[in-house]
Scaffold this motif. Sequence first.
Motif, PDB file in Angstrom:
ATOM      1  N   GLY A  45       0.843  -5.984  -6.061  1.00 16.34           N
ATOM      2  CA  GLY A  45       0.316  -6.679  -4.899  1.00 16.34           C
ATOM      3  C   GLY A  45       1.395  -6.911  -3.854  1.00 16.34           C
ATOM      4  O   GLY A  45       1.144  -6.825  -2.648  1.00 16.34           O
ATOM      5  N   PHE A  48       1.798  -3.764  -1.870  1.00 14.61           N
ATOM      6  CA  PHE A  48       0.679  -3.663  -0.926  1.00 14.61           C
ATOM      7  C   PHE A  48       0.935  -4.547   0.287  1.00 14.61           C
ATOM      8  O   PHE A  48       0.810  -4.125   1.441  1.00 14.61           O
ATOM      9  CB  PHE A  48      -0.608  -4.054  -1.660  1.00 14.61           C
ATOM     10  N   SER A 144      -3.934  -1.307  -6.447  1.00 20.26           N
ATOM     11  CA  SER A 144      -4.878  -2.316  -5.967  1.00 20.26           C
ATOM     12  C   SER A 144      -6.085  -2.464  -6.873  1.00 20.26           C
ATOM     13  O   SER A 144      -6.640  -3.555  -7.000  1.00 20.26           O
ATOM     14  CB  SER A 144      -5.336  -1.965  -4.549  1.00 20.26           C
ATOM     15  N   ILE A 171       0.652 -10.484  -2.624  1.00 23.01           N
ATOM     16  CA  ILE A 171       0.357  -9.668  -1.441  1.00 23.01           C
ATOM     17  C   ILE A 171       0.832 -10.379  -0.182  1.00 23.01           C
ATOM     18  O   ILE A 171       1.541  -9.800   0.655  1.00 23.01           O
ATOM     19  CB  ILE A 171      -1.152  -9.366  -1.350  1.00 23.01           C
ATOM     20  N   TRP A 497     -11.043 -10.077  -4.675  1.00 21.34           N
ATOM     21  CA  TRP A 497     -10.394  -9.432  -5.819  1.00 21.34           C
ATOM     22  C   TRP A 497     -10.622 -10.225  -7.100  1.00 21.34           C
ATOM     23  O   TRP A 497     -10.843  -9.641  -8.169  1.00 21.34           O
ATOM     24  CB  TRP A 497      -8.895  -9.277  -5.543  1.00 21.34           C
TER      25      TRP A 497
END
Length: 611
Positions: A45, A48, A144, A171, A497
Amino acid sequence: MNLILRSHQFDNDLESPSRSRSTKNHQQPCTGFVLVLTIFAAVGGFLFGYDTGVVSGAMLLLRQRFVLTPLWQELVVTATVGAAALSTLLGGLVGIADILGRRMVILVSATVFAVGSVLLASSGNREMLLLGRVVVGLGIGMASVTVPVYIAESSPPTLRGRLVTVNTLFITGGQFCASVVDGAFSNITDGWRYMLGLAVIPAVIQFIGFLFLPESPRWLAKHGRLEDARLVLTNIIGSDTASGVSQSASSDTELDEPPLGLVEMEMQSIQASLDTEKAESHSKVLSEMLRHMPTRRALILGCSFQIIQQFCGINTVMYYSATIIQMAGVRDNSRAIWIAAGVAFTNFLGSIIGVWLVERVGRRVLTLTSLIGTLFGLMVLGGAFLFAALTSPPVSFSTPLAAAPCSQYKICDPCMQDPVCGFCYSLNVSMVVLGSCDPAKVDGSEGAISGRCSNGTENNFYYWAYNYCPTPYAWLAVLGMVMYLLAFAPGMGTMPWTVNAEIYPLWARGTGNSASATVNWLSNVVVSLTFLHLAEYLKYFGVFFLYLGLSFLGFIFLALTLPETRGRSLEEVQQLFSTSLYSCTRKQEGSNSEGSQVAYSHLPGVDWDTL
């Protein structure tokens, strides 16, 4: 179809007294093993988030270095997003995470991301830059969809929501760190190479960490490695907790069966789920999900949740945050990047709040409250750009150098959007005077080709605005972004998520998460690839007001369809989708969950059972 019928029958048996009372009345602690496992998994994360944040600041430098048109800017941004969508789609169809294992896919994704980072740092032209973005996207896509599943399958039920949310915290932490890196290297020659290349460090850290971490217990059990699964579950739950729950449950005289430890209870739950599966190709799972009412509803909710997240405009704000801040009137590149870093910290802070709240107020309340705040943030953002557009300074000074296309612009706003032009102006106290639209240098340096602003951004009382128009409303745009991210991050940033990691049964979990993640990335592509072009036709305020309208529609949909999954095991959650849709009521009598839970109930006059 036997798979579906047996799965449905098993789900109806999950709420047995021995299981529900012992697991839901016992708060499981977070062991050190679970903490280490979650942190190393969530580095995916972080990668990302780093990619999302780093391109925001780097774009200001890349736009000048490679003379990127709006189309090329959108391609550089969306190349990663499109590649991520492709990798999640192929991963779902082939079932890579189910075949190779969650751990192996995370190792591969870290390797691919590291290779992409090296390509980006060594780019000599925009085509190589685009290739590097594609490679990075392939790694991000794999991570992801796999990381949330790995964390969810390796977490105790009472901590699952909080631990999955940690991935989103990483993230936003990655976005903040990237913004700081952008600011640190913004005034260094070819600083964008360092910005894009430093991502190789967390990728290597994750790769090394996962060499020593185990596979998820549910994947191990699915592939017949029951003793390995039992050992991992023991490490996850903790030996003291695993045995202690038996003692606490044994005092209940109403139980007909001997109480079980948490490890054995989880193993029985997993094995019962596995017993309902049959050998079939992964590509058939999606069709089974669509035929089976509870999983079809879960899939519709999961995919719609991801679409709503993206159509709120979050990645437009994150990918173009420094650009948006500069477009709002901040003159200096470095200053715009550092302000973007502060905005990214707001996003990170909001995610911390989300981790703290997710198990306290529940997924549903957190999501809907977050969306309400997001609506207000978008309203302020749109208003800031509306005021800026209404006061855009005119072109009042013409120079011999102002050849086409720069000579055709009458105000600053369209001049600023053309990559070969810039706005040269002077200030009389705070009023913009002597504004002209001049051809910009194409060698990556600041200033006009020649004339008043040829020697840089500030020279002899003249200012060069390459990526912005001077306006007194820059502070309002920054305030809108802070409001937006502070509201978005705790709920809408984390819950899509978290919920998608919970709502699918084991036999459909890999496919369901791949499908929803693919929808997320495809929606991301649509939003990111259209932002600058929409801004040309709708203006920036029009784009944000468009996101405002889409967010409002998303709020209505989620208010009608999102159930509460807090405190339920992964195998129990599917029951929430087995009743009639769509209005939500609070369960009072017969509820075996702590507190009242929001669940589906029938909406009179509408037959939703066929959905």
